[in-house]
Design a protein around this motif. Structure first.
Motif, PDB file in Angstrom:
ATOM      1  N   SER A  19       0.863  -1.239   0.077  1.00 44.18           N
ATOM      2  CA  SER A  19       0.001  -0.100  -0.073  1.00 44.18           C
ATOM      3  C   SER A  19       0.971   1.223  -0.079  1.00 44.18           C
ATOM      4  O   SER A  19       0.558   2.099  -0.730  1.00 44.18           O
ATOM      5  CB  SER A  19      -0.872  -0.118   1.263  1.00 44.18           C
ATOM      6  OG  SER A  19      -1.803  -0.901   1.174  1.00 44.18           O
ATOM      7  N   THR A 203      -7.495  -4.091   2.960  1.00 49.62           N
ATOM      8  CA  THR A 203      -6.844  -5.011   2.133  1.00 49.62           C
ATOM      9  C   THR A 203      -7.111  -6.268   1.737  1.00 49.62           C
ATOM     10  O   THR A 203      -7.827  -6.830   2.352  1.00 49.62           O
ATOM     11  CB  THR A 203      -5.147  -4.832   2.288  1.00 49.62           C
ATOM     12  OG1 THR A 203      -5.134  -5.358   3.517  1.00 49.62           O
ATOM     13  CG2 THR A 203      -4.927  -3.322   2.602  1.00 49.62           C
ATOM     14  N   TYR A 205      -9.022  -7.725  -0.341  1.00 44.90           N
ATOM     15  CA  TYR A 205     -10.441  -7.757  -0.246  1.00 44.90           C
ATOM     16  C   TYR A 205     -10.934  -8.653  -1.591  1.00 44.90           C
ATOM     17  O   TYR A 205     -10.469  -8.407  -2.818  1.00 44.90           O
ATOM     18  CB  TYR A 205     -11.147  -6.374  -0.140  1.00 44.90           C
ATOM     19  CG  TYR A 205     -12.620  -6.263  -0.225  1.00 44.90           C
ATOM     20  CD1 TYR A 205     -13.130  -6.598   1.230  1.00 44.90           C
ATOM     21  CD2 TYR A 205     -13.496  -6.213  -1.285  1.00 44.90           C
ATOM     22  CE1 TYR A 205     -14.548  -6.578   1.221  1.00 44.90           C
ATOM     23  CE2 TYR A 205     -14.855  -6.398  -1.060  1.00 44.90           C
ATOM     24  CZ  TYR A 205     -15.528  -6.481   0.169  1.00 44.90           C
ATOM     25  OH  TYR A 205     -16.834  -6.624   0.182  1.00 44.90           O
ATOM     26  N   SER A 207     -14.596  -9.543  -3.202  1.00 42.66           N
ATOM     27  CA  SER A 207     -15.960  -9.130  -3.140  1.00 42.66           C
ATOM     28  C   SER A 207     -16.957 -10.163  -3.109  1.00 42.66           C
ATOM     29  O   SER A 207     -18.066 -10.030  -2.574  1.00 42.66           O
ATOM     30  CB  SER A 207     -16.254  -8.130  -4.375  1.00 42.66           C
ATOM     31  OG  SER A 207     -16.212  -8.841  -5.670  1.00 42.66           O
ATOM     32  N   ARG A 232     -13.046   2.531  -0.797  1.00 46.89           N
ATOM     33  CA  ARG A 232     -12.942   1.332  -1.862  1.00 46.89           C
ATOM     34  C   ARG A 232     -11.742   0.555  -1.229  1.00 46.89           C
ATOM     35  O   ARG A 232     -10.785   0.826  -1.283  1.00 46.89           O
ATOM     36  CB  ARG A 232     -12.510   1.746  -3.353  1.00 46.89           C
ATOM     37  CG  ARG A 232     -12.343   0.541  -4.202  1.00 46.89           C
ATOM     38  CD  ARG A 232     -12.339   0.897  -5.675  1.00 46.89           C
ATOM     39  NE  ARG A 232     -11.975  -0.388  -6.671  1.00 46.89           N
ATOM     40  CZ  ARG A 232     -12.197  -0.327  -7.991  1.00 46.89           C
ATOM     41  NH1 ARG A 232     -12.587   0.807  -8.431  1.00 46.89           N
ATOM     42  NH2 ARG A 232     -11.956  -1.383  -8.560  1.00 46.89           N
ATOM     43  N   ILE A 234      -8.817  -2.569  -1.065  1.00 52.20           N
ATOM     44  CA  ILE A 234      -7.905  -3.087  -2.107  1.00 52.20           C
ATOM     45  C   ILE A 234      -8.252  -4.472  -2.386  1.00 52.20           C
ATOM     46  O   ILE A 234      -8.258  -5.259  -1.721  1.00 52.20           O
ATOM     47  CB  ILE A 234      -6.536  -2.899  -1.416  1.00 52.20           C
ATOM     48  CG1 ILE A 234      -6.274  -1.277  -0.955  1.00 52.20           C
ATOM     49  CG2 ILE A 234      -5.322  -3.222  -2.448  1.00 52.20           C
ATOM     50  CD1 ILE A 234      -6.133  -0.362  -2.185  1.00 52.20           C
ATOM     51  N   GLU A 235      -8.410  -4.462  -3.803  1.00 49.99           N
ATOM     52  CA  GLU A 235      -8.801  -5.920  -4.265  1.00 49.99           C
ATOM     53  C   GLU A 235      -7.648  -6.907  -4.223  1.00 49.99           C
ATOM     54  O   GLU A 235      -6.642  -6.474  -4.372  1.00 49.99           O
ATOM     55  CB  GLU A 235      -9.261  -5.729  -5.556  1.00 49.99           C
ATOM     56  CG  GLU A 235     -10.557  -4.928  -5.979  1.00 49.99           C
ATOM     57  CD  GLU A 235     -11.615  -5.462  -5.612  1.00 49.99           C
ATOM     58  OE1 GLU A 235     -11.804  -6.746  -5.330  1.00 49.99           O
ATOM     59  OE2 GLU A 235     -12.889  -4.809  -5.323  1.00 49.99           O
ATOM     60  N   ALA A 259      -6.676  -4.111  -8.737  1.00 49.40           N
ATOM     61  CA  ALA A 259      -5.878  -3.505  -7.436  1.00 49.40           C
ATOM     62  C   ALA A 259      -5.493  -2.222  -7.791  1.00 49.40           C
ATOM     63  O   ALA A 259      -5.413  -1.219  -6.870  1.00 49.40           O
ATOM     64  CB  ALA A 259      -4.943  -4.465  -7.044  1.00 49.40           C
ATOM     65  N   GLU A 261      -7.025   0.043  -9.898  1.00 49.73           N
ATOM     66  CA  GLU A 261      -8.179   0.987  -9.668  1.00 49.73           C
ATOM     67  C   GLU A 261      -8.232   1.094  -8.260  1.00 49.73           C
ATOM     68  O   GLU A 261      -8.565   2.457  -7.659  1.00 49.73           O
ATOM     69  CB  GLU A 261      -9.299   0.329 -10.235  1.00 49.73           C
ATOM     70  CG  GLU A 261      -9.326   0.257 -11.862  1.00 49.73           C
ATOM     71  CD  GLU A 261      -9.165   1.411 -12.505  1.00 49.73           C
ATOM     72  OE1 GLU A 261      -9.705   2.617 -11.997  1.00 49.73           O
ATOM     73  OE2 GLU A 261      -8.163   1.551 -13.353  1.00 49.73           O
ATOM     74  N   SER A 262      -8.399   0.049  -7.276  1.00 50.44           N
ATOM     75  CA  SER A 262      -8.303   0.334  -5.939  1.00 50.44           C
ATOM     76  C   SER A 262      -7.468   1.474  -5.446  1.00 50.44           C
ATOM     77  O   SER A 262      -7.771   2.309  -4.577  1.00 50.44           O
ATOM     78  CB  SER A 262      -8.194  -0.844  -5.171  1.00 50.44           C
ATOM     79  OG  SER A 262      -9.331  -1.750  -5.299  1.00 50.44           O
ATOM     80  N   TYR A 263      -6.117   1.449  -5.682  1.00 47.25           N
ATOM     81  CA  TYR A 263      -5.223   2.336  -5.277  1.00 47.25           C
ATOM     82  C   TYR A 263      -5.318   3.672  -5.803  1.00 47.25           C
ATOM     83  O   TYR A 263      -5.055   4.812  -5.279  1.00 47.25           O
ATOM     84  CB  TYR A 263      -3.597   1.739  -5.334  1.00 47.25           C
ATOM     85  CG  TYR A 263      -3.436   0.798  -4.530  1.00 47.25           C
ATOM     86  CD1 TYR A 263      -2.994   1.112  -3.225  1.00 47.25           C
ATOM     87  CD2 TYR A 263      -3.006  -0.548  -5.021  1.00 47.25           C
ATOM     88  CE1 TYR A 263      -2.668   0.011  -2.229  1.00 47.25           C
ATOM     89  CE2 TYR A 263      -2.584  -1.449  -4.056  1.00 47.25           C
ATOM     90  CZ  TYR A 263      -2.334  -1.318  -2.839  1.00 47.25           C
ATOM     91  OH  TYR A 263      -2.247  -2.177  -1.951  1.00 47.25           O
ATOM     92  N   SER A 265      -8.371   4.918  -6.440  1.00 50.79           N
ATOM     93  CA  SER A 265      -9.429   5.388  -5.480  1.00 50.79           C
ATOM     94  C   SER A 265      -8.835   5.875  -4.256  1.00 50.79           C
ATOM     95  O   SER A 265      -9.041   7.101  -3.729  1.00 50.79           O
ATOM     96  CB  SER A 265     -10.487   4.453  -5.248  1.00 50.79           C
ATOM     97  OG  SER A 265     -11.567   4.804  -4.278  1.00 50.79           O
TER      98      SER A 265
END
Length: 274
Positions: A19, A203, A205, A207, A232, A234-235, A259, A261-263, A265
């Motif tokens: 992260s 983290t 994660y 869905s 959101r 972190i996938e 992931a 896209e998660s970061y 966000s």
């Protein structure tokens, strides 16, 4: 002046280093000048950016000791220690010698020794002193904290504007939150009243699995009223685990991955902090 953010949790395997790296990379892509600091003797962040920790002759340990023993030469050492990586991030590396610096801080604490007779040079404020010359050079400074050597984490928190608490989306993983909240409160009281908790970051994660959804709901229920929980999670992705072997961020290694896209966000929410 820089916004300084520490990522910390006293539990391992929660995605602190990933992260720190990928938040820094996302901020850099957004046009920010970013320094990432490896504050862990294991040197995981250093390795994740493609450098062998044991081969680094100048590290954060050297800077901490310089800040204690010869602060007048600190800026010279800073220029020699910072690595300008190919990813666009600047790096203060670490290796096992950081444990020696942590031991020196502990000796200072036990003996109440003060290098120059000022509170700003107390053992808990050494990192604040060494980062002071860098604040005008970066938009963001991201500190990746390790598990052991609590004084290193206290030093990071004592100089930070914000901290982010990564939490693995797994049963019992969120039990580490009270411990880090207690540490943050202690630092706020004793050393850094302006320190704020930017949020809890879920983290690894997934869905679909019900377990991850239950953990997410539990964290929101228990902490959502008092602390921000990043929107959101972190996938989970094997690509995130593969990035360090390539010495790259997720944006270089797999930019279209969930992931990434998660970061992105996460970076947007961090930018909104001001």
């Amino acid at each position: 002046m820089s916004v300084i953010i520490s990522l910390t949790n006293q539990k391992g395997g929660v995605g602190k280093t990933s992260s720190a790296l990928n938040l820094g990379a996302a901020l850099n892509i957004s046009g920010m000048k970013v320094l990432v600091i490896d504050n862990d003797p294991q040197g995981n962040l250093t390795a994740a950016l493609g450098y062998t920790p044991a081969e680094q002759s100048r590290t954060l340990a050297n800077l901490l000791l310089a800040a204690i023993d010869y602060p007048e030469d600190l800026e010279l050492h800073l220029g020699r220690t910072i690595i300008h990586t190919s990813s666009g991030l600047d790096l203060l590396p670490a290796n096992r010698r950081l444990a020696d610096a942590a031991a020196r801080l502990q000796v200072m604490q036990l003996s109440q020794y003060n290098a120059v007779g000022e509170m700003d040079r107390a053992c808990e404020k050494v990192m604040a002193a060494l980062l002071e010359p860098l604040k005008s050079q970066y938009d963001y400074i991201i500190i990746d904290c390790g598990l052991k050597h609590e004084l290193l984490t206290v030093n990071a928190l004592a100089t930070s504007d914000y901290c982010i608490i990564p939490v693995q989306s797994h049963f019992l993983a969120s039990e580490g939150i009270p411990d880090i909240l207690e540490l943050v409160k202690s630092v706020q009281t004793k050393f850094n009243p302006s320190l704020k908790i930017a949020g809890i970051l879920l983290t690894m994660y997934q869905s679909r699995p019900q377990l991850c959804q239950s953990v997410k709901a539990s964290v929101f229920e228990v902490y959502g009223e008092d602390f921000h929980v990043f929107q959101r999670p972190i996938e989970y992705s094997i690509k995130v685990a593969e990035c360090p072997a390539a010495g790259q961020s997720i944006f270089e290694y797999a930019p279209k991955n969930a992931a990434a896209e998660s970061y992105r966000s996460l970076a947007e929410e961090v930018l909104a902090l001001g």
